[in-house]
Design a protein around this motif. Structure first.
Motif, PDB file in Angstrom:
ATOM      1  N   LEU A  92      13.430  41.278  75.203  1.00 40.98           N
ATOM      2  CA  LEU A  92      11.878  41.462  75.211  1.00 40.98           C
ATOM      3  C   LEU A  92      11.464  42.525  74.218  1.00 40.98           C
ATOM      4  O   LEU A  92      10.083  41.916  73.898  1.00 40.98           O
ATOM      5  CB  LEU A  92      11.284  40.975  76.176  1.00 40.98           C
ATOM      6  N   ASP A  93      11.947  43.238  74.378  1.00 46.05           N
ATOM      7  CA  ASP A  93      10.866  44.341  73.661  1.00 46.05           C
ATOM      8  C   ASP A  93      10.859  44.988  72.487  1.00 46.05           C
ATOM      9  O   ASP A  93      10.185  44.621  71.550  1.00 46.05           O
ATOM     10  CB  ASP A  93      12.063  46.172  74.060  1.00 46.05           C
ATOM     11  N   ARG A  94      11.990  44.115  71.606  1.00 46.45           N
ATOM     12  CA  ARG A  94      11.930  43.201  70.374  1.00 46.45           C
ATOM     13  C   ARG A  94      11.483  42.554  69.600  1.00 46.45           C
ATOM     14  O   ARG A  94      10.814  42.632  68.970  1.00 46.45           O
ATOM     15  CB  ARG A  94      13.269  42.959  69.800  1.00 46.45           C
ATOM     16  N   VAL A  95      11.065  41.601  70.478  1.00 42.60           N
ATOM     17  CA  VAL A  95      10.294  40.084  70.766  1.00 42.60           C
ATOM     18  C   VAL A  95       9.647  40.592  71.831  1.00 42.60           C
ATOM     19  O   VAL A  95       9.960  39.304  72.177  1.00 42.60           O
ATOM     20  CB  VAL A  95      11.319  38.979  70.118  1.00 42.60           C
ATOM     21  N   PRO A  96       8.581  39.533  71.200  1.00 37.34           N
ATOM     22  CA  PRO A  96       7.543  39.224  72.243  1.00 37.34           C
ATOM     23  C   PRO A  96       7.736  38.115  72.612  1.00 37.34           C
ATOM     24  O   PRO A  96       7.851  36.936  71.660  1.00 37.34           O
ATOM     25  CB  PRO A  96       6.045  39.578  71.394  1.00 37.34           C
ATOM     26  N   PRO A  97       7.668  37.471  73.957  1.00 33.80           N
ATOM     27  CA  PRO A  97       7.278  36.047  74.688  1.00 33.80           C
ATOM     28  C   PRO A  97       7.008  35.286  74.183  1.00 33.80           C
ATOM     29  O   PRO A  97       5.608  35.898  73.508  1.00 33.80           O
ATOM     30  CB  PRO A  97       7.220  36.869  75.666  1.00 33.80           C
ATOM     31  N   TYR A  98       7.000  33.998  73.561  1.00 34.19           N
ATOM     32  CA  TYR A  98       5.648  32.958  73.725  1.00 34.19           C
ATOM     33  C   TYR A  98       4.507  33.106  74.077  1.00 34.19           C
ATOM     34  O   TYR A  98       3.357  33.576  73.636  1.00 34.19           O
ATOM     35  CB  TYR A  98       6.365  32.133  73.752  1.00 34.19           C
ATOM     36  N   ASP A  99       4.674  33.575  75.675  1.00 36.86           N
ATOM     37  CA  ASP A  99       3.468  33.413  76.267  1.00 36.86           C
ATOM     38  C   ASP A  99       2.519  34.706  76.171  1.00 36.86           C
ATOM     39  O   ASP A  99       1.162  34.522  75.508  1.00 36.86           O
ATOM     40  CB  ASP A  99       3.255  33.467  77.958  1.00 36.86           C
ATOM     41  N   GLU A 100       3.310  35.830  75.415  1.00 35.26           N
ATOM     42  CA  GLU A 100       2.300  37.249  74.871  1.00 35.26           C
ATOM     43  C   GLU A 100       1.707  36.901  73.968  1.00 35.26           C
ATOM     44  O   GLU A 100       0.592  37.049  73.679  1.00 35.26           O
ATOM     45  CB  GLU A 100       3.359  38.238  74.623  1.00 35.26           C
ATOM     46  N   VAL A 101       2.734  36.262  73.100  1.00 33.07           N
ATOM     47  CA  VAL A 101       2.018  35.899  71.655  1.00 33.07           C
ATOM     48  C   VAL A 101       0.833  35.180  71.850  1.00 33.07           C
ATOM     49  O   VAL A 101      -0.959  35.452  71.384  1.00 33.07           O
ATOM     50  CB  VAL A 101       2.945  35.492  70.416  1.00 33.07           C
ATOM     51  N   ARG A 121      -7.100  28.039  67.038  1.00 30.65           N
ATOM     52  CA  ARG A 121      -5.956  27.393  67.074  1.00 30.65           C
ATOM     53  C   ARG A 121      -5.461  27.557  66.308  1.00 30.65           C
ATOM     54  O   ARG A 121      -4.070  26.813  65.823  1.00 30.65           O
ATOM     55  CB  ARG A 121      -6.821  25.802  67.080  1.00 30.65           C
ATOM     56  N   ASP A 122      -5.513  27.542  64.956  1.00 30.66           N
ATOM     57  CA  ASP A 122      -4.568  27.904  63.754  1.00 30.66           C
ATOM     58  C   ASP A 122      -3.740  28.490  64.563  1.00 30.66           C
ATOM     59  O   ASP A 122      -2.207  28.832  63.861  1.00 30.66           O
ATOM     60  CB  ASP A 122      -5.606  28.473  62.873  1.00 30.66           C
ATOM     61  N   GLU A 123      -3.992  29.859  65.075  1.00 29.11           N
ATOM     62  CA  GLU A 123      -2.507  31.222  65.725  1.00 29.11           C
ATOM     63  C   GLU A 123      -1.843  30.538  66.984  1.00 29.11           C
ATOM     64  O   GLU A 123      -0.983  30.489  66.712  1.00 29.11           O
ATOM     65  CB  GLU A 123      -3.826  32.304  65.804  1.00 29.11           C
ATOM     66  N   HIS A 124      -2.729  28.967  67.295  1.00 28.34           N
ATOM     67  CA  HIS A 124      -2.193  28.879  68.264  1.00 28.34           C
ATOM     68  C   HIS A 124      -1.197  27.641  67.197  1.00 28.34           C
ATOM     69  O   HIS A 124       0.327  27.235  67.316  1.00 28.34           O
ATOM     70  CB  HIS A 124      -2.456  28.136  69.270  1.00 28.34           C
ATOM     71  N   CYS A 176       6.674  28.080  64.413  1.00 25.55           N
ATOM     72  CA  CYS A 176       7.079  29.217  64.235  1.00 25.55           C
ATOM     73  C   CYS A 176       8.855  28.557  65.221  1.00 25.55           C
ATOM     74  O   CYS A 176       9.943  28.396  64.424  1.00 25.55           O
ATOM     75  CB  CYS A 176       7.406  30.579  64.611  1.00 25.55           C
ATOM     76  N   LEU A 177       8.105  28.418  66.574  1.00 27.42           N
ATOM     77  CA  LEU A 177       8.781  28.050  67.669  1.00 27.42           C
ATOM     78  C   LEU A 177       9.820  26.260  66.874  1.00 27.42           C
ATOM     79  O   LEU A 177      11.165  26.072  67.046  1.00 27.42           O
ATOM     80  CB  LEU A 177       8.015  27.629  69.154  1.00 27.42           C
ATOM     81  N   GLY A 178       9.044  26.097  66.148  1.00 33.59           N
ATOM     82  CA  GLY A 178       9.222  24.952  66.186  1.00 33.59           C
ATOM     83  C   GLY A 178      10.732  24.695  64.793  1.00 33.59           C
ATOM     84  O   GLY A 178      11.142  23.258  65.020  1.00 33.59           O
ATOM     85  N   GLU A 179      10.787  25.635  64.263  1.00 32.50           N
ATOM     86  CA  GLU A 179      11.726  26.385  63.002  1.00 32.50           C
ATOM     87  C   GLU A 179      13.152  26.761  63.709  1.00 32.50           C
ATOM     88  O   GLU A 179      14.009  26.335  63.448  1.00 32.50           O
ATOM     89  CB  GLU A 179      10.950  26.821  61.894  1.00 32.50           C
ATOM     90  N   LEU A 180      12.865  26.506  64.897  1.00 36.69           N
ATOM     91  CA  LEU A 180      14.448  27.550  65.615  1.00 36.69           C
ATOM     92  C   LEU A 180      14.756  26.214  65.438  1.00 36.69           C
ATOM     93  O   LEU A 180      14.773  24.303  65.830  1.00 36.69           O
ATOM     94  CB  LEU A 180      14.433  27.922  67.082  1.00 36.69           C
ATOM     95  N   SER A 181      16.202  25.904  66.112  1.00 41.42           N
ATOM     96  CA  SER A 181      17.581  24.909  65.937  1.00 41.42           C
ATOM     97  C   SER A 181      16.803  24.490  67.291  1.00 41.42           C
ATOM     98  O   SER A 181      16.639  25.199  68.935  1.00 41.42           O
ATOM     99  CB  SER A 181      18.769  25.338  65.598  1.00 41.42           C
ATOM    100  N   ARG A 182      17.340  22.921  67.687  1.00 36.37           N
ATOM    101  CA  ARG A 182      17.269  22.779  69.303  1.00 36.37           C
ATOM    102  C   ARG A 182      17.823  23.468  70.102  1.00 36.37           C
ATOM    103  O   ARG A 182      17.458  23.496  71.088  1.00 36.37           O
ATOM    104  CB  ARG A 182      17.572  21.181  69.375  1.00 36.37           C
ATOM    105  N   LEU A 218      12.450  33.802  65.036  1.00 35.23           N
ATOM    106  CA  LEU A 218      10.501  33.677  66.177  1.00 35.23           C
ATOM    107  C   LEU A 218      10.079  34.592  64.939  1.00 35.23           C
ATOM    108  O   LEU A 218       9.062  34.621  64.980  1.00 35.23           O
ATOM    109  CB  LEU A 218      10.858  34.055  67.667  1.00 35.23           C
ATOM    110  N   ARG A 219      10.833  36.026  65.946  1.00 32.57           N
ATOM    111  CA  ARG A 219       9.974  37.645  64.729  1.00 32.57           C
ATOM    112  C   ARG A 219       9.857  37.084  63.110  1.00 32.57           C
ATOM    113  O   ARG A 219       8.345  37.538  62.907  1.00 32.57           O
ATOM    114  CB  ARG A 219      10.748  38.574  65.268  1.00 32.57           C
ATOM    115  N   ASP A 220      11.070  36.838  62.507  1.00 30.67           N
ATOM    116  CA  ASP A 220      11.137  36.857  61.683  1.00 30.67           C
ATOM    117  C   ASP A 220       9.756  35.838  60.875  1.00 30.67           C
ATOM    118  O   ASP A 220       8.968  36.490  59.928  1.00 30.67           O
ATOM    119  CB  ASP A 220      11.958  36.860  60.413  1.00 30.67           C
ATOM    120  N   CYS A 221       9.555  34.742  61.434  1.00 26.51           N
ATOM    121  CA  CYS A 221       8.976  33.176  61.038  1.00 26.51           C
ATOM    122  C   CYS A 221       6.989  34.286  61.319  1.00 26.51           C
ATOM    123  O   CYS A 221       6.521  34.034  60.512  1.00 26.51           O
ATOM    124  CB  CYS A 221       8.444  32.174  61.819  1.00 26.51           C
ATOM    125  N   LEU A 222       6.661  34.869  62.682  1.00 30.78           N
ATOM    126  CA  LEU A 222       5.233  34.929  63.523  1.00 30.78           C
ATOM    127  C   LEU A 222       5.185  36.627  62.207  1.00 30.78           C
ATOM    128  O   LEU A 222       3.794  36.192  61.497  1.00 30.78           O
ATOM    129  CB  LEU A 222       5.851  35.536  64.951  1.00 30.78           C
TER     130      LEU A 222
END
Length: 226
Positions: free
Chosen positions: A146-155, A162-165, A171-177, A218-222
């Motif tokens: 969590l220190d390395r990657v901010p959780p989705y809720d914090e982001v 709306r664009d940021e959301h 980015c979450l959608g680009e993760l595998s299922r 997720l971090r790289d995509c953001l």
């Protein structure tokens, strides 16, 4: 409780005895009393310990001294083999002997010998210590992620508009299922690695890899979409 109860609370250990055979039997789930006494588990020595423990259950402090003398070393040997750490084993041994004094009224001689009952207490205490250490390690590993990657809720709380959301959702959608499910269960549902693995019906090591890779992606995509 005489001297031994004071020694148990003070954290002093008696000198070790040669109880490897009995302890190994306890760890393997066999009759520890029979292994130690060379009897069928109800020999003279076992009967004497049973009688002493029944006296302890009635508050007889003097009866606790020979119980401590006879069983503290076997308890130490068993616990040390489970924990593989002598210092921790000494702590757990003292906890076990104090528990013997406090809960002796739970001993039932018709179900087994005093020695077997005490070693069962010791094994449970040692396993609890291992589980607590494992849970603490998992919490630390998750905190490091969590220190390395901010959780989705914090982001989501810090983005504007709306664009940021939409960017976060994309980015979450680009993760595998599998990665997305592992992240959701471990971080949003608060599950441990083991609980997440059981829910996903996957090995614990596989789940850890999915979490690590998913959070990295997720971090790289953001960062790339800023």
């Amino acid at each position: 409780m005489a001297d031994r109860a004071d020694r148990a609370d003070a954290g002093e250990a008696d000198p070790a005895r040669d109880t490897s055979g009995a302890d190994t039997a306890a760890a393997d789930g066999t009759d520890t009393t029979a292994a130690a006494d060379g009897t069928d588990g109800r020999g003279e020595g076992a009967g004497a310990l049973d009688a002493l423990l029944l006296r302890v259950a009635k508050g007889d402090q003097e009866a606790f001294a020979p119980i401590y003398d006879a069983l503290s070393a076997p308890v130490m040997g068993l616990v040390c083999r489970v924990l593989r750490d002598e210092a921790q084993a000494a702590e757990v041994t003292q906890d076990v002997m104090v528990e013997v004094w406090r809960t002796a009224d739970r001993f039932r001689p018709e179900l087994g010998t005093a020695r077997a009952w005490v070693l069962l207490l010791a094994h449970r205490r040692a396993v609890d210590r291992v589980r607590a250490a494992r849970a603490r390690t998992e919490r630390e590993e998750k905190a490091a992620l969590l220190d390395r990657v901010p959780p989705y809720d914090e982001v989501a709380d810090t983005v504007e508009g709306r664009d940021e959301h939409a960017r976060v959702r994309r980015c979450l959608g680009e993760l595998s299922r599998d990665q997305r499910e592992a992240v959701r269960l471990a971080f949003y549902e608060g599950m441990t690695y083991r609980e997440t693995a059981r829910t996903l019906e996957s090995p614990e090591g596989t789940v850890k890899s999915r979490l690590r890779d998913g959070l990295q992606r997720l971090r790289d995509c953001l960062e790339a979409s800023r």
